[in-house]
Design an enzyme around this catalytic site. Structure first.
Site, PDB file in Angstrom:
ATOM      1  CE  LYS A  49      -3.673  -2.773   1.918  1.00 40.84           C
ATOM      2  NZ  LYS A  49      -4.409  -3.220   3.124  1.00 40.84           N
ATOM      3  CD  GLN A  93      -3.347  -4.667   6.275  1.00 44.44           C
ATOM      4  OE1 GLN A  93      -3.196  -3.702   5.487  1.00 44.44           O
ATOM      5  NE2 GLN A  93      -4.114  -5.726   5.988  1.00 44.44           N
ATOM      6  CG  ASP A 116     -10.064  -1.004   4.585  1.00 37.06           C
ATOM      7  OD1 ASP A 116      -9.622  -1.144   3.475  1.00 37.06           O
ATOM      8  OD2 ASP A 116      -9.215  -1.299   5.659  1.00 37.06           O
TER       9      ASP A 116
END
Ligand code: NAP
Length: 294
Positions: A49, A93, A116
């Protein structure tokens, strides 16, 4: 059979975003990447990322608390990022350590920074077909892969294997939307589904997201179907230096010959997930700038 090349399509999206970001003057988009602990898979995902951010010109702010961080301390970190106007997107994450409630963390992130797409507000906006929200990156990537490969879902039967919040459910909702390229008839299957093979065999488009290595075999797939393999599974392999190989939820060698299109693992859905996170970050940035100048 045509292979759907996720690496190539993701590279095109990254190049499009880079061109878009290059035209922006002043502050560049910024995402905070929060990784709790140093689980090797999480380290690798966050590194990917970070690299994509660097390529596009997105600033990535890296926050790596120890695995022992308490839930309240993690909330405090998120609260700080929520109120920081220079941060457009926040990604925590997963998986998180067991002592932290993942859903509570997803809800703590301000909905307008939830790149997300796991916040209740954004899942609600997806159900309401409100495009101001953020769609979870993997299902958004699946739809983008299909569209950019010329697969129109309208009137087609899409069967989704798996009902997770991260992949299966949002993928089904996206295919169901009243939008060009969507408008599918959708069936979502899970571990309690009976006669699974009879259902998957009806699929014009089969999306496999169950996390079971090579579970989908040729007898479960209609000839000519489009198959999207979301699964990422490690299976032991003595011929590899690492001692394992990555494989999907679909048994590629036997399924691929009779389908019209299929994604490989790796190199299919995986790179799209990162590309869509970048797309969501640039969207959050645009929305953030618009709200501060309004
Ligand atoms: P998950 O949360 O574990 O959900 C798995 C789903 O599959 C559940 O709904 C489960 O049913 C269903 N299932 C399990 N065994 C089944 C069976 N035998 N028959 C039918 N359904 C079954 O997994 P996830 O997070 O959605 O991830 C799925 C896979 O995608 C994993 O391999 C993961 O690594 C991969 N993934 C890849 C990416 C990427 O970027 N490429 C991103 C996310 C996930 P129940 O609900 O009844 O338990």
């Amino acid at each position: 059979m045509e292979l759907i090349d996720g690496n190539k399509i993701a590279a095109t999206i990254i190049a499009e975003l880079k061109a878009e970001v290059a035209t922006s003057t002043g502050r560049k988009p910024c995402i905070a990447l929060v990784r709790v602990g140093d689980d090797p898979a999480s380290v690798s995902y966050v590194t990917k990322k970070e690299k994509a951010c660097a390529e596009i010109g997105i600033t990535s702010r890296l926050i790596f608390p120890a695995v022992t961080i308490s839930q309240d301390e993690l909330f405090a970190t998120i609260d700080q990022l929520n109120t920081d106007d220079t941060v457009d997107g926040i990604l925590v994450q997963s998986p998180l350590p067991k002592h932290i409630n993942e859903i509570a963390v997803f809800r703590r992130i301000a909905a307008h920074k939830d790149v997300d797409g796991f916040h209740t507000m954004n899942l609600g906006k997806l159900a309401q077909e409100d495009d101001t929200g953020f769609v979870a990156c993997t299902p958004a990537g699946i739809m983008e892969l299909l569209q950019r490969s010329g697969v129109n879902l309208t009137g087609k039967h899409v069967v989704v294997l798996g009902r997770s919040l991260i992949v299966g459910k949002p993928a089904g909702l996206l295919a169901l939307q009243r939008k060009p390229w969507a408008n599918a008839t959708v069936t979502i299957c899970h571990s309690q589904t009976t006669n699974l093979a009879a259902i998957t065999k009806q699929a014009d488009i089969l999306i496999a997201a169950i996390g079971k290595a090579e579970f989908v075999t040729a007898d479960m797939v209609k000839p000519g179907a489009v198959v999207i393999d979301v699964g990422v599974n490690r299976v032991p392999d003595d011929t590899k230096k690492s001692g394992f190989r990555l494989t999907g939820d679909v048994h590629f060698p036997t399924v691929s010959p009779s389908v019209s299109k299929i994604t490989p693992v790796p190199g299919g859905v995986g790179p799209m997930t990162v590309a869509m996170l970048m797309k969501n970050t640039v969207k959050a940035y645009r929305q953030n700038l618009a709200s501060t100048t309004a």
